[in-house]
Design a protein around this motif. Sequence first.
Motif, short mmCIF file in Angstrom:
data_model
loop_
_atom_site.label_atom_id
_atom_site.label_comp_id
_atom_site.label_asym_id
_atom_site.label_seq_id
_atom_site.Cartn_x
_atom_site.Cartn_y
_atom_site.Cartn_z
N ILE A 165 36.47 -18.19 21.69
CA ILE A 165 36.16 -19.54 21.19
C ILE A 165 37.46 -20.35 21.04
O ILE A 165 37.51 -21.53 21.40
CB ILE A 165 35.38 -19.47 19.86
CG1 ILE A 165 34.03 -18.79 20.07
CG2 ILE A 165 35.21 -20.86 19.25
CD1 ILE A 165 33.11 -19.48 21.05
N ILE A 197 29.29 -28.54 22.05
CA ILE A 197 29.10 -27.28 22.76
C ILE A 197 28.60 -26.26 21.75
O ILE A 197 29.32 -25.90 20.81
CB ILE A 197 30.39 -26.81 23.44
CG1 ILE A 197 30.80 -27.83 24.49
CG2 ILE A 197 30.20 -25.43 24.05
CD1 ILE A 197 32.04 -27.51 25.26
N LYS A 198 27.32 -25.86 21.93
CA LYS A 198 26.70 -24.87 21.04
C LYS A 198 26.95 -23.48 21.63
O LYS A 198 26.63 -23.23 22.80
CB LYS A 198 25.21 -25.13 20.91
CG LYS A 198 24.89 -26.40 20.14
CD LYS A 198 23.40 -26.69 20.10
CE LYS A 198 22.72 -25.83 19.08
NZ LYS A 198 21.30 -26.23 18.88
N ASN A 199 27.52 -22.61 20.83
CA ASN A 199 27.88 -21.27 21.27
C ASN A 199 26.97 -20.23 20.64
O ASN A 199 26.66 -20.32 19.45
CB ASN A 199 29.33 -20.96 20.90
CG ASN A 199 30.29 -21.88 21.59
OD1 ASN A 199 30.41 -21.86 22.80
ND2 ASN A 199 30.96 -22.73 20.83
N THR A 200 26.60 -19.23 21.43
CA THR A 200 25.80 -18.10 20.95
C THR A 200 26.43 -16.83 21.49
O THR A 200 26.84 -16.79 22.66
CB THR A 200 24.34 -18.20 21.46
OG1 THR A 200 23.82 -19.47 21.10
CG2 THR A 200 23.49 -17.10 20.87
N PRO A 250 30.00 -19.71 16.82
CA PRO A 250 28.90 -19.05 17.52
C PRO A 250 27.82 -18.51 16.57
O PRO A 250 28.14 -17.92 15.54
CB PRO A 250 29.55 -17.90 18.27
CG PRO A 250 31.00 -18.05 18.10
CD PRO A 250 31.27 -19.04 17.04
N LYS A 307 27.02 -18.67 30.89
CA LYS A 307 26.93 -17.37 30.22
C LYS A 307 28.00 -16.48 30.83
O LYS A 307 28.26 -16.52 32.03
CB LYS A 307 25.57 -16.71 30.46
CG LYS A 307 24.43 -17.36 29.76
CD LYS A 307 23.15 -16.58 30.03
CE LYS A 307 21.96 -17.21 29.36
NZ LYS A 307 20.74 -16.44 29.59
N LYS A 360 24.87 -25.12 31.09
CA LYS A 360 24.87 -23.90 30.29
C LYS A 360 25.65 -22.84 31.07
O LYS A 360 25.46 -22.70 32.27
CB LYS A 360 23.45 -23.42 30.07
CG LYS A 360 23.34 -22.17 29.23
CD LYS A 360 21.91 -21.61 29.21
CE LYS A 360 20.95 -22.58 28.57
NZ LYS A 360 19.60 -22.02 28.39
N LEU A 362 28.51 -14.20 25.80
CA LEU A 362 28.82 -15.49 25.19
C LEU A 362 28.14 -16.57 26.02
O LEU A 362 28.30 -16.64 27.23
CB LEU A 362 30.33 -15.73 25.16
CG LEU A 362 30.78 -17.07 24.58
CD1 LEU A 362 30.34 -17.20 23.11
CD2 LEU A 362 32.29 -17.20 24.68
N GLN A 363 27.33 -17.37 25.34
CA GLN A 363 26.64 -18.47 26.00
C GLN A 363 27.10 -19.77 25.37
O GLN A 363 27.15 -19.89 24.15
CB GLN A 363 25.13 -18.32 25.82
CG GLN A 363 24.33 -19.47 26.39
CD GLN A 363 22.85 -19.28 26.18
OE1 GLN A 363 22.30 -18.25 26.56
NE2 GLN A 363 22.19 -20.26 25.60
N ALA A 364 27.43 -20.74 26.22
CA ALA A 364 27.85 -22.06 25.75
C ALA A 364 26.97 -23.10 26.41
O ALA A 364 26.78 -23.08 27.63
CB ALA A 364 29.32 -22.30 26.09
N PHE A 395 32.98 -27.96 19.21
CA PHE A 395 32.55 -26.60 19.53
C PHE A 395 32.00 -25.97 18.27
O PHE A 395 32.72 -25.84 17.28
CB PHE A 395 33.74 -25.75 20.00
CG PHE A 395 34.27 -26.12 21.35
CD1 PHE A 395 33.88 -25.42 22.47
CD2 PHE A 395 35.15 -27.17 21.49
CE1 PHE A 395 34.37 -25.76 23.72
CE2 PHE A 395 35.65 -27.52 22.73
CZ PHE A 395 35.25 -26.81 23.84
#
Length: 142
Positions: free
Chosen positions: A60, A104-107, A42, A134, A132, A117-119, A39
Amino acid sequence: MKKYLFLIILVATQILSAEEGPAIIAVGDAEIDRDRIYFTEPQTRGMPTGQQRLELKEMISLLRNDFAFYKKKFEVIAPNEDHDTAADKDNWSFFKGRGTKFVIKNTAVFSGKGFELQAVLINIADGKELTKIKNFIHDGSR
């Protein structure tokens, strides 16, 4: 009489061994084949409040712990700056070399009312996005 006693012992031994099932003999240490997953910390956009930062950190941590709960299936890799840098650059060979199967890229995008929060789940084998999600977290909603 001895033959009769021997026959009873033999039959009893067979019955008892049949109930126990096959013998299991340990040879070395058994290894569980688990999928390694990482992970990212973010990437953030916007100006978070102190409370929003705490809630993001908690979210997270919750995601990592959810996967860590399934220890028989997943091995969650601890946060690491080198891993985050490789994920930011889509350097999937970095992860392949370490046996990682998923990233898993988090933004997180902050606003005055909360944050989104987007994963994104990425398969390291081919670098493709598998799914994906959100979720908008309203301030004070927890």
